[in-house]
Design an enzyme around this catalytic site. Sequence first.
Site, short mmCIF file in Angstrom:
data_model
loop_
_atom_site.label_atom_id
_atom_site.label_comp_id
_atom_site.label_asym_id
_atom_site.label_seq_id
_atom_site.Cartn_x
_atom_site.Cartn_y
_atom_site.Cartn_z
N PRO A 22 -29.55 39.47 37.56
CA PRO A 22 -29.87 38.45 36.54
C PRO A 22 -29.30 37.05 36.77
O PRO A 22 -28.44 36.57 36.02
CB PRO A 22 -29.30 39.08 35.27
CG PRO A 22 -28.12 39.87 35.76
CD PRO A 22 -28.55 40.42 37.10
N CYS A 23 -29.84 36.35 37.75
CA CYS A 23 -29.41 34.97 37.99
C CYS A 23 -29.83 34.04 36.84
O CYS A 23 -29.26 32.96 36.69
CB CYS A 23 -29.93 34.46 39.33
SG CYS A 23 -31.69 34.65 39.58
N HIS A 24 -30.78 34.48 36.01
CA HIS A 24 -31.19 33.66 34.87
C HIS A 24 -30.07 33.52 33.84
O HIS A 24 -30.11 32.64 33.01
CB HIS A 24 -32.46 34.24 34.21
CG HIS A 24 -32.29 35.62 33.67
ND1 HIS A 24 -32.41 36.75 34.47
CD2 HIS A 24 -32.03 36.07 32.41
CE1 HIS A 24 -32.22 37.83 33.72
NE2 HIS A 24 -31.99 37.44 32.47
#
Length: 174
Positions: free
Chosen positions: A143-145
């Site tokens: 989850p780089c978001h």
Amino acid sequence: MKRIRTARLLPKDATYAEMNSPVGTLTLITSGAGLHAIFWDVDCDSLDYKKMILTLTKSQNDPIILETKKQLTEYFQGKRKVFDLPLVPQGTDFQIKAWQQLLKISYGSTISYGDQAEKMGNKNKARAVGMANRANPISIIIPCHRVIGCTGDLVGFAGGLDKKTYLLELEKNC
């Protein structure tokens, strides 16, 4: 082995499938080892992407593709907060360390690039962390978001800031 930006070296048994989602068409790249990449619809215009896809077999029945689609669908429905898939991200040692740190960010939470760098052992490497996150081959699941600018602004996301906003809102409301 085939080379592309976010799926560096794919094994010969790599396959792909497309999936419609609330954030556009996602392309899933898998092999017998696991999930190698999730490409955004904006990636489809890349010459490297087009060349890579031509060398892969399209498969709707690959077990890892089916499970990835199932878990992503559950995520988009607000029913899944943790993914349980065999992941095969390829990158430098630093990138792998950054992506492992991303997996520790709780659903619905955000941290800054500086916070991520500090958790990795060097608060001065925020820019390097940002570059590593940019190369994340398995967006959403890794989850780089969930990483935002130090001022709280949304910055940098391979799929586009509109999709980052969507994902963060989805998690905030579930």
